[in-house]
Design a protein around this motif. Sequence first.
Motif, PDB file in Angstrom:
ATOM      1  N   PHE A 215       0.855  -1.188   0.000  1.00  0.00           N
ATOM      2  CA  PHE A 215       0.000   0.000   0.000  1.00  0.00           C
ATOM      3  C   PHE A 215       0.890   1.237   0.000  1.00  0.00           C
ATOM      4  CE2 PHE A 215      -2.112  -3.474   2.196  1.00  0.00           C
ATOM      5  CZ  PHE A 215      -3.331  -3.527   1.548  1.00  0.00           C
ATOM      6  N   GLU A 216       0.229   2.377  -0.172  1.00  0.00           N
ATOM      7  CA  GLU A 216       0.943   3.658  -0.082  1.00  0.00           C
ATOM      8  C   GLU A 216       2.175   3.697  -1.004  1.00  0.00           C
ATOM      9  OE1 GLU A 216      -0.129   6.327   1.875  1.00  0.00           O
ATOM     10  OE2 GLU A 216      -1.913   5.092   2.143  1.00  0.00           O
ATOM     11  N   ASN A 217       1.933   3.423  -2.280  1.00  0.00           N
ATOM     12  CA  ASN A 217       3.019   3.427  -3.266  1.00  0.00           C
ATOM     13  C   ASN A 217       4.180   2.509  -2.905  1.00  0.00           C
ATOM     14  OD1 ASN A 217       1.862   5.273  -5.066  1.00  0.00           O
ATOM     15  ND2 ASN A 217       2.453   6.972  -3.708  1.00  0.00           N
ATOM     16  N   GLY A 218       3.861   1.391  -2.324  1.00  0.00           N
ATOM     17  CA  GLY A 218       4.905   0.411  -2.017  1.00  0.00           C
ATOM     18  C   GLY A 218       5.701   0.689  -0.768  1.00  0.00           C
ATOM     19  N   LYS A 219       5.237   1.668   0.037  1.00  0.00           N
ATOM     20  CA  LYS A 219       5.989   1.966   1.263  1.00  0.00           C
ATOM     21  C   LYS A 219       5.508   1.152   2.466  1.00  0.00           C
ATOM     22  CE  LYS A 219       5.652   6.536   0.768  1.00  0.00           C
ATOM     23  NZ  LYS A 219       5.778   7.952   1.116  1.00  0.00           N
ATOM     24  N   LEU A 220       4.321   0.561   2.329  1.00  0.00           N
ATOM     25  CA  LEU A 220       3.749  -0.237   3.414  1.00  0.00           C
ATOM     26  C   LEU A 220       3.467  -1.657   2.918  1.00  0.00           C
ATOM     27  CD1 LEU A 220       2.352  -0.736   6.159  1.00  0.00           C
ATOM     28  CD2 LEU A 220       0.311   0.389   5.221  1.00  0.00           C
ATOM     29  N   ALA A 221       4.021  -2.648   3.610  1.00  0.00           N
ATOM     30  CA  ALA A 221       3.768  -4.053   3.264  1.00  0.00           C
ATOM     31  C   ALA A 221       2.966  -4.696   4.381  1.00  0.00           C
ATOM     32  CB  ALA A 221       5.087  -4.796   3.083  1.00  0.00           C
ATOM     33  N   VAL A 222       1.903  -5.420   4.012  1.00  0.00           N
ATOM     34  CA  VAL A 222       1.071  -6.079   5.014  1.00  0.00           C
ATOM     35  C   VAL A 222       0.973  -7.575   4.694  1.00  0.00           C
ATOM     36  CG1 VAL A 222      -1.201  -6.180   6.109  1.00  0.00           C
ATOM     37  CG2 VAL A 222      -0.273  -3.967   5.376  1.00  0.00           C
ATOM     38  N   ILE A 223       1.253  -8.389   5.703  1.00  0.00           N
ATOM     39  CA  ILE A 223       1.135  -9.849   5.570  1.00  0.00           C
ATOM     40  C   ILE A 223       0.082 -10.327   6.573  1.00  0.00           C
ATOM     41  CG2 ILE A 223       2.305 -12.055   5.941  1.00  0.00           C
ATOM     42  CD1 ILE A 223       4.921 -10.655   5.083  1.00  0.00           C
ATOM     43  N   LYS A 224      -0.888 -11.080   6.082  1.00  0.00           N
ATOM     44  CA  LYS A 224      -1.978 -11.582   6.914  1.00  0.00           C
ATOM     45  C   LYS A 224      -1.818 -13.088   7.035  1.00  0.00           C
ATOM     46  CE  LYS A 224      -6.215 -11.460   5.349  1.00  0.00           C
ATOM     47  NZ  LYS A 224      -7.388 -11.021   4.551  1.00  0.00           N
ATOM     48  N   ILE A 225      -1.738 -13.591   8.266  1.00  0.00           N
ATOM     49  CA  ILE A 225      -1.621 -15.043   8.462  1.00  0.00           C
ATOM     50  C   ILE A 225      -2.803 -15.527   9.281  1.00  0.00           C
ATOM     51  CG2 ILE A 225      -0.194 -16.910   9.383  1.00  0.00           C
ATOM     52  CD1 ILE A 225       2.224 -15.055   9.061  1.00  0.00           C
ATOM     53  N   THR A 226      -3.725 -16.184   8.610  1.00  0.00           N
ATOM     54  CA  THR A 226      -4.880 -16.720   9.339  1.00  0.00           C
ATOM     55  C   THR A 226      -4.496 -18.046   9.994  1.00  0.00           C
ATOM     56  OG1 THR A 226      -5.664 -17.956   7.432  1.00  0.00           O
ATOM     57  CG2 THR A 226      -6.479 -15.703   7.670  1.00  0.00           C
ATOM     58  N   ASP A 227      -5.322 -18.441  10.955  1.00  0.00           N
ATOM     59  CA  ASP A 227      -5.067 -19.693  11.653  1.00  0.00           C
ATOM     60  C   ASP A 227      -5.168 -20.869  10.676  1.00  0.00           C
ATOM     61  OD1 ASP A 227      -4.437 -20.837  14.190  1.00  0.00           O
ATOM     62  OD2 ASP A 227      -6.446 -21.725  14.185  1.00  0.00           O
ATOM     63  N   ASP A 228      -6.130 -20.781   9.737  1.00  0.00           N
ATOM     64  CA  ASP A 228      -6.286 -21.823   8.715  1.00  0.00           C
ATOM     65  C   ASP A 228      -5.016 -21.965   7.883  1.00  0.00           C
ATOM     66  OD1 ASP A 228      -8.816 -22.357   9.500  1.00  0.00           O
ATOM     67  OD2 ASP A 228      -9.816 -21.288   7.865  1.00  0.00           O
ATOM     68  N   LEU A 229      -4.470 -20.821   7.500  1.00  0.00           N
ATOM     69  CA  LEU A 229      -3.267 -20.826   6.671  1.00  0.00           C
ATOM     70  C   LEU A 229      -2.125 -21.507   7.423  1.00  0.00           C
ATOM     71  CD1 LEU A 229      -1.942 -17.815   4.621  1.00  0.00           C
ATOM     72  CD2 LEU A 229      -0.404 -19.258   5.924  1.00  0.00           C
ATOM     73  N   LEU A 230      -1.960 -21.144   8.687  1.00  0.00           N
ATOM     74  CA  LEU A 230      -0.895 -21.721   9.510  1.00  0.00           C
ATOM     75  C   LEU A 230      -1.028 -23.236   9.548  1.00  0.00           C
ATOM     76  CD1 LEU A 230       1.318 -20.229  11.166  1.00  0.00           C
ATOM     77  CD2 LEU A 230      -0.001 -20.733  13.202  1.00  0.00           C
ATOM     78  N   ARG A 231      -2.273 -23.692   9.783  1.00  0.00           N
ATOM     79  CA  ARG A 231      -2.473 -25.140   9.888  1.00  0.00           C
ATOM     80  C   ARG A 231      -2.339 -25.837   8.545  1.00  0.00           C
ATOM     81  NH1 ARG A 231      -7.668 -26.029  12.594  1.00  0.00           N
ATOM     82  NH2 ARG A 231      -7.859 -23.783  12.923  1.00  0.00           N
ATOM     83  N   SER A 232      -2.706 -25.133   7.451  1.00  0.00           N
ATOM     84  CA  SER A 232      -2.648 -25.761   6.119  1.00  0.00           C
ATOM     85  C   SER A 232      -1.219 -26.153   5.731  1.00  0.00           C
ATOM     86  CB  SER A 232      -3.233 -24.821   5.063  1.00  0.00           C
ATOM     87  OG  SER A 232      -2.310 -23.784   4.773  1.00  0.00           O
ATOM     88  N   VAL A 233      -0.213 -25.466   6.277  1.00  0.00           N
ATOM     89  CA  VAL A 233       1.181 -25.816   5.945  1.00  0.00           C
ATOM     90  C   VAL A 233       1.859 -26.571   7.087  1.00  0.00           C
ATOM     91  CG1 VAL A 233       1.503 -23.921   4.309  1.00  0.00           C
ATOM     92  CG2 VAL A 233       2.014 -23.537   6.729  1.00  0.00           C
ATOM     93  N   GLY A 234       1.093 -26.877   8.141  1.00  0.00           N
ATOM     94  CA  GLY A 234       1.669 -27.631   9.263  1.00  0.00           C
ATOM     95  C   GLY A 234       2.646 -26.822  10.098  1.00  0.00           C
ATOM     96  N   ALA A 235       2.495 -25.484  10.045  1.00  0.00           N
ATOM     97  CA  ALA A 235       3.435 -24.638  10.787  1.00  0.00           C
ATOM     98  C   ALA A 235       2.941 -24.386  12.207  1.00  0.00           C
ATOM     99  CB  ALA A 235       3.622 -23.306  10.064  1.00  0.00           C
ATOM    100  N   LYS A 236       3.883 -24.065  13.096  1.00  0.00           N
ATOM    101  CA  LYS A 236       3.538 -23.754  14.476  1.00  0.00           C
ATOM    102  C   LYS A 236       3.677 -22.251  14.706  1.00  0.00           C
ATOM    103  CE  LYS A 236       6.136 -27.462  15.544  1.00  0.00           C
ATOM    104  NZ  LYS A 236       7.294 -27.989  16.197  1.00  0.00           N
TER     105      LYS A 236
END
Lengths: 318, 318
Positions: A215-236
């Motif tokens: 966002f903001e012309n590439g000055k802001l990066a946002v990463i969203k990690i849902t609980d489903d996503l975490l479990r889908s890759v077997g990560a803790k």
Amino acid sequence: MIENEIISLITKANKIAILPHVSADGDALGSSLALALALNTLNKKPIIYFEEDIPSIYGFLPGREFVRIYDEKPDKYELVIALDTGDLQRLGKRVEIFNDADMTVNIDHHPTNTYFAQLNLVNTNSAAVGEMIYRLLKKMEINLDRDMATCLYVAIATDTGGFRYGNTTTVTHQITADLINNGVDVSYISQTVFETVSLPKVKLMGKAIENLELFENGKLAVIKITDDLLRSVGAKEEDCEGIVNIGRNIEGVEVAVAIRERPGGELKINFRSKNYVDVSAIANRHSGGGHKRAAGCTIKGDINDVKEMLIKEISEVL
Amino acid sequence: MIENEIISLITKANKIAILPHVSADGDALGSSLALALALNTLNKKPIIYFEEDIPSIYGFLPGREFVRIYDEKPDKYELVIALDTGDLQRLGKRVEIFNDADMTVNIDHHPTNTYFAQLNLVNTNSAAVGEMIYRLLKKMEINLDRDMATCLYVAIATDTGGFRYGNTTTVTHQITADLINNGVDVSYISQTVFETVSLPKVKLMGKAIENLELFENGKLAVIKITDDLLRSVGAKEEDCEGIVNIGRNIEGVEVAVAIRERPGGELKINFRSKNYVDVSAIANRHSGGGHKRAAGCTIKGDINDVKEMLIKEISEVL
């Protein structure tokens, strides 16, 4: 000199316990093992008590014969040395060993150290407690062998982020030069400690990149990690550590945010900035804390609503 | 001593050209800039000729006023110094400047150096040419300032992979200690040089992870990068560098392969191994080459057929 007093205590004591902080990291582990190896050459009987198992990436470290995982309170120790531990809470259940000891020593480099022992050697200019143990061993005229050097190298290399953080000094490199001279296998250790990643963590990184938004012309990066996503890759949960840096390291990004959903509707937020934004100010608004360039907080709410709110708040300071 | 002869040449000459190798990396760049900055304090007129623009991650390096991108053959130089250059081919078009000079010097650390100059200072024990330039400047009694220290730090840090490769020695750290003492901003440089990644490269890493497959009980990792995939994330060929390490760094992986499709039906294959497989043997079968732990080759064929063939070949040595 406190160092001399500590050496005199060590000389007198036979039964010595070493206590690194809970969730021991490379510095706490490496410093403890190096000190135990050194005390052993003086025919002392050092035991290192850990709160939990040693992380597998440190499995190659020598000195494991001195390690006990804390189970129940052992017999009284003459001398207990806390390492890399800012306050008594960081000793976890092992505070029982500390409280029971005849004499206590605290060797640390955290600015928040509470001087909780009878003798406190606190040097906030040291990048790692490994540097302080190195100097102590030199003062004790102990012959550094390859095993001790390996442990101290891991201590120093990890707490400086591989000699990359701002805490890395001339002294850091001078000490490391001597450690390598004593036979440290730089390439093997670096690969094992810095480059090995578990498959779930790699998969999580892939998903994080897939979900990364700018966002903001590439000055802001946002990463969203849902609980489903975490479990889908077997990560803790622990695999989420450092994920926010994927965003921060992108060319042109000033602020990176990682929003992680936890079971129970709580969101854990990590902030990083590169050059000018004080992210601790944003974290503070939500009862969090940290430093200018790295901060965090916990917010209750819907992940998408919170994301929009944070984008708005951060855009005002970009 | 060749070093003394080189110093004597430098003392006599006024018009001095410095030539790093083509596609200059951190060591070639940093060493050249540090030498130019030093020569400038002796009122020499040093010019560094590059074959191409300086990569943007090195844009912060001081000494840019001495840099020219090679265009056409300049007037004759009294002294030309080739840096970090194993042979004359590595000078590209700038070999014209070299051939035209009154006196030529070759300062390098590659074991394959062909001793192509009149004076050749080749030290294969140096992790970086930056170490050799540091010692030369010390011998010349030049006062190292912050700018020179910064350039030499970048030279050494990059050629040792951030002090992680096996070429990192006691001397490497001793020199680095002194460079930091002269004001190097470790944190800023580390972040800029080692951690900054372009958005297309990050996206490519995400796709590579998505496509990563494990075989042979997790001991073999294969990453397939089609031309479509590369274009879908806006990545360039150079962004593929290091992608194979994503596979190698996974816990339990011994061999990693990256297969990259190039326009025209050619496949570029990178191999990495961790502990025991000699991947150069596999690359050699396909007219490629390299080292035991890092090798490569080019194969013509269908990407899926070649993948299956390589899996079969590698499974035999795992």
